[in-house]
Design a protein around this motif. Structure first.
Motif, PDB file in Angstrom:
ATOM      1  N   LEU A  31       0.839  -1.189   0.000  1.00 53.51           N
ATOM      2  CA  LEU A  31       0.000   0.000   0.000  1.00 53.51           C
ATOM      3  C   LEU A  31       0.880   1.247   0.000  1.00 53.51           C
ATOM      4  N   GLY A  32       0.665   2.127  -0.945  1.00 56.74           N
ATOM      5  CA  GLY A  32       1.494   3.319  -1.064  1.00 56.74           C
ATOM      6  C   GLY A  32       2.464   3.271  -2.219  1.00 56.74           C
ATOM      7  N   ASP A  33       2.719   2.064  -2.772  1.00 55.43           N
ATOM      8  CA  ASP A  33       3.563   1.966  -3.963  1.00 55.43           C
ATOM      9  C   ASP A  33       2.928   2.718  -5.129  1.00 55.43           C
ATOM     10  N   ALA A  34       3.771   3.287  -5.981  1.00 55.29           N
ATOM     11  CA  ALA A  34       3.261   3.973  -7.172  1.00 55.29           C
ATOM     12  C   ALA A  34       2.519   3.020  -8.087  1.00 55.29           C
ATOM     13  N   LEU A  35       2.873   1.753  -8.075  1.00 58.26           N
ATOM     14  CA  LEU A  35       2.264   0.781  -8.974  1.00 58.26           C
ATOM     15  C   LEU A  35       1.120   0.002  -8.337  1.00 58.26           C
ATOM     16  N   TYR A  36       0.793   0.329  -7.100  1.00 59.43           N
ATOM     17  CA  TYR A  36      -0.361  -0.301  -6.469  1.00 59.43           C
ATOM     18  C   TYR A  36      -1.603   0.079  -7.261  1.00 59.43           C
ATOM     19  N   PRO A  37      -2.487  -0.888  -7.600  1.00 60.58           N
ATOM     20  CA  PRO A  37      -3.621  -0.583  -8.473  1.00 60.58           C
ATOM     21  C   PRO A  37      -4.556   0.481  -7.900  1.00 60.58           C
ATOM     22  N   ALA A  38      -4.766   1.526  -8.687  1.00 62.35           N
ATOM     23  CA  ALA A  38      -5.597   2.643  -8.237  1.00 62.35           C
ATOM     24  C   ALA A  38      -7.023   2.193  -7.946  1.00 62.35           C
ATOM     25  N   ALA A  39      -7.535   1.241  -8.730  1.00 65.36           N
ATOM     26  CA  ALA A  39      -8.910   0.777  -8.520  1.00 65.36           C
ATOM     27  C   ALA A  39      -9.087   0.179  -7.126  1.00 65.36           C
ATOM     28  N   LEU A  40      -8.070  -0.532  -6.631  1.00 67.00           N
ATOM     29  CA  LEU A  40      -8.168  -1.121  -5.300  1.00 67.00           C
ATOM     30  C   LEU A  40      -8.126  -0.057  -4.208  1.00 67.00           C
ATOM     31  N   LEU A  41      -7.386   1.016  -4.456  1.00 64.66           N
ATOM     32  CA  LEU A  41      -7.333   2.092  -3.462  1.00 64.66           C
ATOM     33  C   LEU A  41      -8.698   2.715  -3.240  1.00 64.66           C
ATOM     34  N   GLU A  42      -9.554   2.619  -4.261  1.00 69.91           N
ATOM     35  CA  GLU A  42     -10.888   3.203  -4.172  1.00 69.91           C
ATOM     36  C   GLU A  42     -11.923   2.200  -3.673  1.00 69.91           C
ATOM     37  N   SER A  43     -11.477   1.012  -3.277  1.00 69.21           N
ATOM     38  CA  SER A  43     -12.388   0.003  -2.742  1.00 69.21           C
ATOM     39  C   SER A  43     -12.378   0.070  -1.214  1.00 69.21           C
ATOM     40  N   PRO A  44     -13.408  -0.485  -0.553  1.00 68.67           N
ATOM     41  CA  PRO A  44     -13.534  -0.311   0.902  1.00 68.67           C
ATOM     42  C   PRO A  44     -12.425  -0.961   1.730  1.00 68.67           C
ATOM     43  N   ASP A  45     -11.847  -2.077   1.263  1.00 63.56           N
ATOM     44  CA  ASP A  45     -10.891  -2.821   2.084  1.00 63.56           C
ATOM     45  C   ASP A  45      -9.708  -3.271   1.241  1.00 63.56           C
ATOM     46  N   PRO A  46      -8.861  -2.334   0.804  1.00 64.73           N
ATOM     47  CA  PRO A  46      -7.744  -2.721  -0.059  1.00 64.73           C
ATOM     48  C   PRO A  46      -6.720  -3.548   0.708  1.00 64.73           C
ATOM     49  N   PRO A  47      -6.162  -4.588   0.069  1.00 58.29           N
ATOM     50  CA  PRO A  47      -5.113  -5.383   0.728  1.00 58.29           C
ATOM     51  C   PRO A  47      -3.878  -4.532   0.989  1.00 58.29           C
ATOM     52  N   LEU A  48      -3.181  -4.807   2.069  1.00 59.39           N
ATOM     53  CA  LEU A  48      -1.992  -4.029   2.425  1.00 59.39           C
ATOM     54  C   LEU A  48      -0.779  -4.454   1.617  1.00 59.39           C
ATOM     55  N   LEU A  49      -0.765  -5.691   1.164  1.00 60.72           N
ATOM     56  CA  LEU A  49       0.376  -6.216   0.409  1.00 60.72           C
ATOM     57  C   LEU A  49      -0.145  -7.192  -0.638  1.00 60.72           C
ATOM     58  N   LEU A  50       0.430  -7.133  -1.819  1.00 58.69           N
ATOM     59  CA  LEU A  50       0.053  -8.028  -2.910  1.00 58.69           C
ATOM     60  C   LEU A  50       1.293  -8.701  -3.486  1.00 58.69           C
ATOM     61  N   TYR A  51       1.208 -10.002  -3.694  1.00 62.18           N
ATOM     62  CA  TYR A  51       2.224 -10.744  -4.431  1.00 62.18           C
ATOM     63  C   TYR A  51       1.748 -10.842  -5.878  1.00 62.18           C
ATOM     64  N   ALA A  52       2.657 -10.703  -6.829  1.00 55.97           N
ATOM     65  CA  ALA A  52       2.267 -10.713  -8.237  1.00 55.97           C
ATOM     66  C   ALA A  52       3.293 -11.469  -9.071  1.00 55.97           C
ATOM     67  N   VAL A  53       2.792 -12.170 -10.086  1.00 52.63           N
ATOM     68  CA  VAL A  53       3.642 -12.813 -11.092  1.00 52.63           C
ATOM     69  C   VAL A  53       3.074 -12.458 -12.460  1.00 52.63           C
ATOM     70  N   GLY A  54       3.892 -11.792 -13.280  1.00 50.98           N
ATOM     71  CA  GLY A  54       3.440 -11.472 -14.629  1.00 50.98           C
ATOM     72  C   GLY A  54       3.536  -9.996 -14.937  1.00 50.98           C
ATOM     73  N   GLN A  55       2.587  -9.504 -15.690  1.00 47.74           N
ATOM     74  CA  GLN A  55       2.637  -8.155 -16.246  1.00 47.74           C
ATOM     75  C   GLN A  55       1.873  -7.166 -15.362  1.00 47.74           C
ATOM     76  N   LEU A  56       2.622  -6.360 -14.640  1.00 49.17           N
ATOM     77  CA  LEU A  56       2.006  -5.393 -13.733  1.00 49.17           C
ATOM     78  C   LEU A  56       1.198  -4.332 -14.466  1.00 49.17           C
ATOM     79  N   ARG A  57       1.511  -4.076 -15.743  1.00 51.72           N
ATOM     80  CA  ARG A  57       0.787  -3.042 -16.486  1.00 51.72           C
ATOM     81  C   ARG A  57      -0.709  -3.342 -16.563  1.00 51.72           C
ATOM     82  N   LEU A  58      -1.089  -4.597 -16.405  1.00 53.23           N
ATOM     83  CA  LEU A  58      -2.508  -4.937 -16.457  1.00 53.23           C
ATOM     84  C   LEU A  58      -3.287  -4.329 -15.297  1.00 53.23           C
ATOM     85  N   LEU A  59      -2.596  -4.021 -14.201  1.00 54.82           N
ATOM     86  CA  LEU A  59      -3.255  -3.409 -13.050  1.00 54.82           C
ATOM     87  C   LEU A  59      -3.711  -1.988 -13.332  1.00 54.82           C
TER      88      LEU A  59
END
Length: 412
Positions: free
Chosen positions: A100-128
């Motif tokens: 949470l707070g990373d520049a690449l953290y998905p903006a859509a999740l920030l606007e949701s009621p309960d965004p996860p604090l940490l996300l693990y990802a494999v693949g293309q981050l641009r899809l976020l």
């Protein structure tokens, strides 16, 4: 929404520093703290390192005494998890941890009621950072339900919309496969991302899973998961090693809903996890769509309940794009039809109404039926009917369901 980062920033994404990663994991793994407690501490002190530096005096009054004690005494399992996570990150350059707070953290999740604090990802981050739609539904769909999910996902992918789902068997798997099929069918310029994968205007797919990303569940979707890792994105908030626990799947559903502009439910029983995703989407202010079906089919009752509650009834792609105020590109592929010609709008996703001269298809209609029922409707002998059904089954026009039922199928 927050402006999306540029592609160079995406390519340069780095994992948190070791001490910062350890602090995040300590907060998330502390027994009794939970996301809400961790969020309260972060609001009070800022970054996780500052939270831990505050000590018991600072924590008192914000969390329960048992949690204060647990924060003071991190377990040996924490050190093992930190080491395992760092090793996992170092094994490939397409593995990421977003906090949470990373520049690449998905903006859509920030606007949701309960965004996860940490996300693990494999693949293309641009899809976020791309527009996305969730497609969810039954783990035990009808053959037609799988074809419908595949068709809509393929059309959405061709329109540049990322398909989000949960990698479950059934509708989820069909949705991911359809989006990947659209990616394969989309011409590309030969450009590639930092990992060497080709890039296109198609939407691809994001799979939000309920386990650690070092596990694949269900095992039957292993090949699909590997394909998503190569051409899409696997995402989880659960630490490495987390097994498929029942309570984790409703929790991951809020991420599926939060990443998406809306959620399309293709088939769902009344008691279905897909309805949880739809409810979470509605609570997050996102659109809910549902595909209607036969009034006799248990897999349609959840969709009909959603429509009664105000979900938009969907028969074709235009229903979704109009509600989301997205333009349908001329090149978008119609599900159930051929590729659109340049300069022409793609044909809608819908069922053909003409049965031609086939008496069995006409008698079958759009609901499942037994052999006895079809014999009464057609007047054919059992042997002639069995031969015709077998022919239709072999060419993909009819599917055999449990209980000696037959159902018509429209191919994507």
């Amino acid at each position: 929404m927050t402006a999306a980062p540029d592609s160079s920033a995406i390519g340069a994404q780095q994992a948190p520093a070791p001490d910062e990663l350890r602090a995040w994991l300590q907060l998330l793994e502390t027994p009794g703290l939970g996301r809400q407690g961790a969020r309260k501490l972060l609001a009070a002190f800022g970054a996780p390192l500052a939270v831990l530096a505050a000590g018991p005096v600072g924590w008192r009054g914000l969390v329960e005494p048992a949690v204060v004690q647990a924060l003071q005494a991190p377990t040996a399992e924490l050190d093992a998890l930190v080491q395992r996570t760092q090793q996992w990150l170092g094994q490939a350059n397409d593995r990421h941890v977003l906090v949470l707070g990373d520049a690449l953290y998905p903006a859509a999740l920030l606007e949701s009621p309960d965004p996860p604090l940490l996300l693990y990802a494999v693949g293309q981050l641009r899809l976020l950072q791309r527009p996305a739609l969730a497609i969810v539904g039954s783990r035990h769909p009808t053959a037609q339900g799988k074809e419908t999910a595949l068709a809509f996902a393929k059309a959405l992918g061709a329109a540049g919309i990322t398909v989000v789902s949960g990698l479950a068997a059934g509708i989820d798997a069909a949705a991911h496969a359809g989006a990947l099929d659209a990616l394969d069918a989309t011409p590309h310029s030969g450009a590639s991302d930092t990992s060497g994968r080709r890039t296109t205007g198609a939407g691809s797919t994001i799979a939000v899973v309920g386990t650690g990303l070092d596990r694949i569940y269900p095992r039957g979707n292993r090949e699909l998961a590997l394909r998503i890792a190569d051409h899409g994105l696997l995402l989880s908030e659960f630490s490495l090693g987390t097994p498929p626990l029942a309570q984790n799947f409703p929790q991951r559903n809020r991420i599926i809903a939060g990443l998406s502009l809306g959620t399309l439910v293709v088939e769902a029983a009344l008691q279905s996890g897909s309805l949880i995703t739809a409810r979470l989407a509605s609570e997050a202010g996102r659109e809910v769509f549902a595909v209607p079906g036969s009034i006799h089919a248990p897999q349609s009752r959840g969709c009909h309940a959603l429509i009664k509650q105000g979900a938009k009834l969907v028969e074709e792609m235009a229903d979704i794009l109009a509600e989301l105020r997205l333009a349908q590109p001329a090149s978008a592929s119609a599900a159930g039809a051929g590729e659109g010609s340049p300069g022409q709008a793609a044909a809608p996703v819908q069922l053909p109404l003409d049965d031609g001269d086939d008496a069995v298809l006409s008698a079958l209609g759009w609901s499942a039926a037994t052999l006895d029922v079809l014999q009464l409707r057609t007047g054919l002998s059992v042997s002639d009917l069995v031969v015709r059904l077998l022919t239709l089954e072999l060419d993909g026009s009819v599917a055999r369901l449990p209980g000696e039922l037959f159902q018509r199928v429209v191919r994507a």
